[in-house]
Design a protein around this motif. Structure first.
Motif, PDB file in Angstrom:
ATOM      1  N   ALA A 133      17.661   3.264   3.829  1.00  0.00           N
ATOM      2  CA  ALA A 133      17.687   2.220   5.000  1.00  0.00           C
ATOM      3  C   ALA A 133      16.559   1.108   4.677  1.00  0.00           C
ATOM      4  O   ALA A 133      17.076  -0.017   4.876  1.00  0.00           O
ATOM      5  CB  ALA A 133      17.891   3.023   6.371  1.00  0.00           C
ATOM      6  N   ALA A 134      15.418   1.463   4.612  1.00  0.00           N
ATOM      7  CA  ALA A 134      14.603   0.339   4.391  1.00  0.00           C
ATOM      8  C   ALA A 134      14.572  -0.325   3.089  1.00  0.00           C
ATOM      9  O   ALA A 134      14.413  -1.691   3.188  1.00  0.00           O
ATOM     10  CB  ALA A 134      13.077   1.058   4.376  1.00  0.00           C
ATOM     11  N   VAL A 135      14.939   0.363   2.054  1.00  0.00           N
ATOM     12  CA  VAL A 135      15.313  -0.627   0.863  1.00  0.00           C
ATOM     13  C   VAL A 135      16.553  -1.842   1.066  1.00  0.00           C
ATOM     14  O   VAL A 135      16.425  -2.945   0.676  1.00  0.00           O
ATOM     15  CB  VAL A 135      15.748   0.296  -0.211  1.00  0.00           C
ATOM     16  N   LYS A 136      17.291  -1.253   1.843  1.00  0.00           N
ATOM     17  CA  LYS A 136      18.649  -2.239   1.970  1.00  0.00           C
ATOM     18  C   LYS A 136      18.250  -3.110   3.029  1.00  0.00           C
ATOM     19  O   LYS A 136      18.474  -4.331   2.956  1.00  0.00           O
ATOM     20  CB  LYS A 136      19.871  -1.295   2.630  1.00  0.00           C
ATOM     21  N   LYS A 137      17.548  -2.750   4.210  1.00  0.00           N
ATOM     22  CA  LYS A 137      16.991  -3.750   5.301  1.00  0.00           C
ATOM     23  C   LYS A 137      16.123  -5.008   4.654  1.00  0.00           C
ATOM     24  O   LYS A 137      16.333  -6.002   4.880  1.00  0.00           O
ATOM     25  CB  LYS A 137      16.243  -3.184   6.160  1.00  0.00           C
ATOM     26  N   GLU A 152       7.908   0.044   6.036  1.00  0.00           N
ATOM     27  CA  GLU A 152       9.088   0.085   7.037  1.00  0.00           C
ATOM     28  C   GLU A 152       9.589   1.231   7.439  1.00  0.00           C
ATOM     29  O   GLU A 152      10.084   1.646   8.456  1.00  0.00           O
ATOM     30  CB  GLU A 152      10.175  -0.907   6.588  1.00  0.00           C
ATOM     31  N   SER A 153       9.482   2.276   6.354  1.00  0.00           N
ATOM     32  CA  SER A 153       9.994   3.510   6.305  1.00  0.00           C
ATOM     33  C   SER A 153       9.087   4.673   6.930  1.00  0.00           C
ATOM     34  O   SER A 153       9.709   5.487   7.573  1.00  0.00           O
ATOM     35  CB  SER A 153      10.534   3.951   5.104  1.00  0.00           C
ATOM     36  N   GLY A 154       8.172   4.370   6.982  1.00  0.00           N
ATOM     37  CA  GLY A 154       7.105   5.455   7.490  1.00  0.00           C
ATOM     38  C   GLY A 154       6.931   6.625   6.300  1.00  0.00           C
ATOM     39  O   GLY A 154       6.697   7.679   6.751  1.00  0.00           O
TER      40      GLY A 154
END
Length: 330
Positions: free
Chosen positions: A40-44, A12-14
């Protein structure tokens, strides 16, 4: 969606899984941009790191086990609160359990703590787990009760039980009591035999013989206090005072005396090793008691635990000296 893994966060985060680990563990350098993408990816994805895997890698779980006889006892609750207040700022959490004065249950709980890989243990022992404590391999701080292990010293925080029980008994003797009913705890643990020893020393000082008729052997439970009153009041020669060697048994003593219509201290004087907070609800709570300092003891235990977890070698053995008080007095 099923269980989210660190690989999902990486996709997700690359960002590489190694960089994600550095962000989540706050170890090593990552740029602010990378950190923002990872968070941001962890939260999403609502990613929850695997605590077990992380503890295996770091060789610690940031947990401390607290094993006591009765976690419902206000004395141990206050100690636990102070320990928590001390260690929580360093990122440690507590796991509580109680063994109800059952030595086999104590051993089982200690085994569970080892299996959970706690970083340290606080133990108020039943006195019959020396072998399992000796082989622990992690810091163990003894609380309230001592334990002797050959060729091994342990940290502990205890009270001067002999001196406090001696003072409590002497107070009754100075009031003129000679028929003192004693409610004792288990003699297998240091608090039990030390407090009884303090009682005997005071009796000997007054040149009085120990009268086993006035000794009731309990196990630090509320029911023991109730049964002790039943026993003492069944005697032809009844005691004029009841001396109970822990707050839980003392509560049982007070309950049973009140059920039977006895006024304290007019009909029966009560002395307690440890404060019985519920006694303050009585109209005239003239109960003699040893004032303990559980919160202060817990703070000391917490400091010793952190001392040990920081790999310091000095053994710390602290003894508190309780004072005799009377409800309503200053």
């Amino acid at each position: 969606m099923g269980n989210i893994t660190i690989k999902d966060v990486a996709k997700e985060s690359g960002v590489s899984t190694a960089s994600i680990s550095r962000v989540l563990n706050e170890s090593g350098y990552v740029s602010n941009e990378t950190k923002a993408r990872v968070l941001a990816a962890v939260k999403k994805l609502n990613y929850q790191p695997n605590a077990i895997a992380r503890s295996l890698k770091q060789d610690k779980t940031n947990t401390i086990g607290v094993v006591v006889p009765d976690i419902a006892n206000p004395y141990f609750m206050k100690i636990a609160k102070a320990i928590e207040d001390t260690v929580s700022n360093s990122g440690y959490n507590l796991i509580f359990c109680s063994f109800d004065e059952d030595s086999e249950k104590e051993r089982e709980l200690l085994t569970v703590m080892y299996e959970k890989r706690v970083d340290a243990i606080v133990l108020a022992t039943s006195g019959e787990s020396e072998d399992i404590v000796a082989s622990a391999g992690i810091p163990i701080v003894l609380l309230d009760r001592k334990m002797e292990i050959e060729s091994q010293q342990l940290d502990y925080v205890i009270e001067d039980n002999i001196q406090a029980a001696y003072g409590l008994t002497k107070t009754l003797l100075e009031q003129g009591h000679r028929q003192i009913g004693v409610v004792n705890g288990s003699l297998k643990v240091s608090t039990g035999w030390e407090r009884y020893e303090g009682y005997k020393q005071a009796m000997q000082e007054y040149r009085l013989k120990e009268d086993l008729q006035f000794a009731y052997q309990g196990n630090f439970a509320q029911q023991d206090g109730c049964l002790a009153v039943d026993y003492f009041l069944s005697l032809d020669k009844k005691p004029t005072a009841i001396l109970s060697f822990n707050n839980t048994m003392s509560f049982g003593v007070i309950l049973e005396l009140r059920r039977r219509g006895y006024n304290i201290p007019e009909d029966m004087v009560v002395a307690s090793y440890g404060e019985v907070e519920a006694a303050q609800l009585l109209d005239n709570p003239q109960i003699i008691y040893v004032k303990q300092e559980p919160y202060e003891m817990g703070l000391k235990v917490g400091k010793i635990i952190m001392h040990r977890l920081q790999k310091r070698k000095k053994i710390i053995q602290e003894t508190f000296i309780p004072q005799i008080h009377l409800y309503g007095s200053r």
